[in-house]
Design an enzyme around this catalytic site. Structure first.
Site, PDB file in Angstrom:
ATOM      1  N   ASP A   1       0.869  -1.164   0.000  1.00  0.00           N
ATOM      2  CA  ASP A   1       0.000   0.000   0.000  1.00  0.00           C
ATOM      3  C   ASP A   1       0.918   1.229   0.000  1.00  0.00           C
ATOM      4  OD1 ASP A   1      -2.350   1.623   0.365  1.00  0.00           O
ATOM      5  OD2 ASP A   1      -1.761   1.792   2.472  1.00  0.00           O
TER       6      ASP A   1
ATOM      7  N   ASP B   1      -1.592  -0.891   6.126  1.00  0.00           N
ATOM      8  CA  ASP B   1      -1.742  -0.429   7.506  1.00  0.00           C
ATOM      9  C   ASP B   1      -3.148  -0.007   7.872  1.00  0.00           C
ATOM     10  OD1 ASP B   1      -1.862   2.077   6.134  1.00  0.00           O
ATOM     11  OD2 ASP B   1      -1.250   3.061   7.987  1.00  0.00           O
TER      12      ASP B   1
ATOM     13  N   ASP C   1      -7.222  -1.872   4.175  1.00  0.00           N
ATOM     14  CA  ASP C   1      -6.274  -2.911   3.763  1.00  0.00           C
ATOM     15  C   ASP C   1      -6.610  -4.271   4.365  1.00  0.00           C
ATOM     16  OD1 ASP C   1      -4.583  -1.267   2.201  1.00  0.00           O
ATOM     17  OD2 ASP C   1      -3.633  -0.493   4.022  1.00  0.00           O
TER      18      ASP C   1
END
Length: 638
Positions: A314, A507, A511
């Site tokens: 990410d 995080d 996600d």
């Protein structure tokens, strides 16, 4: 002696076996070979029956293990009159559990250290009369808002804020920062940190279950309860090892005509190295990871890390710091000034969990802009927030979210590394807020290290705009970028990768689904969401992207050690079996030598506790910054 007594009490079959073995040896030395043989034979037959029963149950469940070798070895020794060797084999099997427990305890040392230092109580002060003596209570009874006394050298029991004077805290166990950190009145204090030199007062902002340290402990307990893939790993060699051992034993008997050779070979083929060494290696790897701030929830995760062929990141809060700074405010109309636009946006963003919202709110505070009254606020996952601010309907978020109200909304011109947050007021495009979130300094080294280890694909999957994503990915050395993604889009991309296993690093709350779908989900848990940590297979408890590469290194080292320990046991056993086949090792000596093979394999397996880092080797990890330590929890990626 007391410790030996405790071990024997915990393992009664070991105690009985040892006692009967001593009796058999004494009777044999006293010339009473007949009673010794009958006693040993009767006991070994009981053990054979118990082991065979367990073996049959496993076979019915479709699990073909290594017990057949032990059963045949004991039966062969009894049938050939080698009752003393049979008793030693029994001791080896029954003592294997105790030996494994000891090795596991040593390997788990660092995981257990976290549990042992967990605070059990707290000192609560009277909110009306804080000068009165504190009342001690169990840590799980602390409530939000309680005023707590933290004495010098004590561990902070729950998350809270410092009240009154400044104080230094040791945060090394939580963040990896080796130097004490100075906190002042109102600063956030995390559970698990250690108060240094003076008694201080803090106000609890979370109960024990929702505090950072207790969440770490929960992850550790989960990790300890997860069964490592070591049984599966050993069983891959079970059938071939069993077949080869039986062939060697049968040939030794057939060519020599001596059935004792058959027994001598098989007592050396008992499979303790396969059953014990590999589990010890995986637990040692989990322990090595825990020392460096990586909580791995099971041995299966280490094995998947060892074989990982793709790693996806990410962006916000993972590759970047997740602390975006406002760099420009661009009103779309002359009748709306920049401060007024920022004030409307910050007031609405106060009801958003998005990491970019923190940057907007922080900028408004720095400019001295007061929050406007807000009602009917709602967050649209991965899109933005909508709220009634001072009587006006305000939308803040992605361009597509704003265009639902005003199709004429235009994209902002961005420099590399910048992100735009769009604002609409009363259904009309009002302007853009430009923020920048810097790449972590060691992100390029982390990507390069993963590629050096053989990871074939490194990619970025983010909900941010493509221009910003590609700019940041270019700085990090990531060749493959997927931007403007919703959570379900991330899941589809990870699911569609052919180079597997896949490691996903993220995080935020958004996600959590993709962390769960990947073979290895790694959550940046130092400031990330609880949802991400719970759905992940490993959690990095320090704000350091370099630990992603370190986790892969530990996984690879652990898997190599586990395999090597298995092959060491197999090689030593096969070598000794061939010697025994030619009559150079009698069954009793063979049984004793097998214990040496077990010990060698286990000692080798404990090498996994090193994590595979050679002395003086450079790492790509960095200490967390002071600002990162004080940052509030946020989620990543529009």
């Amino acid at each position: 002696m007391q410790r030996i007594a405790e071990v024997l009490k915990r393992y009664p079959i070991v105690a009985v076996t040892l006692g009967l073995l001593l009796v058999v040896i004494v009777l044999d030395l006293a010339g009473a070979g007949g009673p010794a043989q009958w006693l040993a034979t009767a006991y070994v037959i009981v053990i054979i029956a118990m082991t065979a029963y367990s073996m049959v149950r496993d076979v019915i469940r479709g699990h073909f293990g290594l017990d057949i070798l032990a059963v045949v070895a004991m039966a062969a020794a009894i049938a050939t009159g080698e009752y003393l060797a049979a008793m030693i084999v029994v001791l080896m099997l029954t003592g294997g559990e105790a030996l494994e427990d000891y090795a596991e305890l040593r390997a788990r040392r660092d995981l257990n250290a976290l549990l042992e230092r967990a605070p059990q109580s707290a000192h609560r002060l009277d909110p009306v009369h804080p000068d009165l003596p504190a009342t001690d209570l169990p840590v799980n009874e602390v409530a939000i808002g309680d005023l707590l006394l933290i004495k010098p050298a004590e561990i902070v029991p729950v998350d809270g804020t410092l009240v009154g004077s400044e104080a230094e805290f040791d945060e090394s166990s939580m963040t990896g920062e080796s130097l004490p950190v100075l906190h002042r009145d109102g600063d956030r204090i995390f559970s698990g940190t250690v108060n240094r030199d003076r008694a201080v007062t803090m106000r609890a902002t979370a109960d024990a279950a929702n505090s950072q340290y207790q969440q770490i402990l929960s992850l550790v307990r989960d990790a300890q309860q997860q069964k490592a893939p070591t049984v599966r790993l050993a069983d891959r060699y079970a059938v071939p090892f069993t077949i080869v051992s039986l062939i060697i034993a049968a040939l030794a008997w057939w060519l020599s005509g001596d059935p004792v050779r058959f027994a001598a070979v098989l007592v050396l083929a008992t499979p303790c190295p396969l059953l014990i060494a590999a589990p010890v290696a995986f637990i040692g790897g989990m322990s090595a990871a825990a020392r460096e701030g990586i909580i791995v929830k099971g041995g299966a995760t280490l094995e998947a890390l060892a074989k990982s062929r793709s790693v996806a990141f990410d962006k916000t809060g993972t590759l970047s710091h997740g602390e975006p700074e406002l760099v420009a405010v661009q009103p779309a109309h002359v009748d709306l000034d920049a401060d007024r636009l920022l004030q409307f946006a910050a007031s609405a963003e106060a009801h958003s969990s998005h990491v970019l919202a923190d940057g907007v709110i922080r900028a408004a505070r720095q400019r001295g802009l007061e929050s406007l009254p807000v009602s009917d606020a709602s967050e649209h996952a991965t899109q933005g927030v909508e709220a009634t601010v001072a009587g006006h309907l305000v939308r803040v978020g992605k361009l597509s979210f704003i265009r639902e109200n005003d199709a004429a909304a235009t994209a902002a011109e961005l420099d590399p590394g910048q992100t735009a947050v769009m604002v609409a007021i009363d259904g009309r495009f009002a302007g853009s807020l430009i923020l920048a979130d810097a790449l972590r300094k060691n992100a390029p080294q982390t990507v390069a290290r993963l590629q050096e280890m053989g990871v074939e694909r490194v990619l970025m999957v983010t909900g941010d705009n493509e221009q910003t994503a590609r700019s940041l990915a270019g700085e990090a050395g990531i060749p493959e970028v997927y931007a403007n993604l919703r959570p379900q889009d991330k899941v589809e991309i990870i699911r569609g990768l052919t180079e597997r296993p896949v490691t996903m690093v993220g995080d935020g709350v958004n996600d959590a689904p993709v962390l769960a779908i990947a073979e290895v989900g790694i959550a940046m848990g130092a400031r990330g969401s609880t949802a991400a940590s719970e759905s992940a297979d490993a959690v990095i408890r320090r704000d350091d992207i370099g630990l992603v590469a370190r986790a892969h290194e530990i996984g690879r080292h652990t898997y190599r050690v586990a395999l090597s320990a298995i092959w060491l046991g197999i090689a030593l056993s096969l070598g000794l079996m061939l010697i025994a086949a030619f009559g150079f090792i009698i069954p009793v000596v063979g049984a004793l030598l097998q214990e040496v093979v077990d010990l060698a394999a286990i000692l080798y397996a404990l090498r996994a506790r090193t994590g595979g880092r050679s002395r003086g080797e450079k790492t790509v990890t960095t200490h967390t910054t002071r600002s990162a330590q004080h940052a509030q929890t946020g989620s990543s990626g529009f």
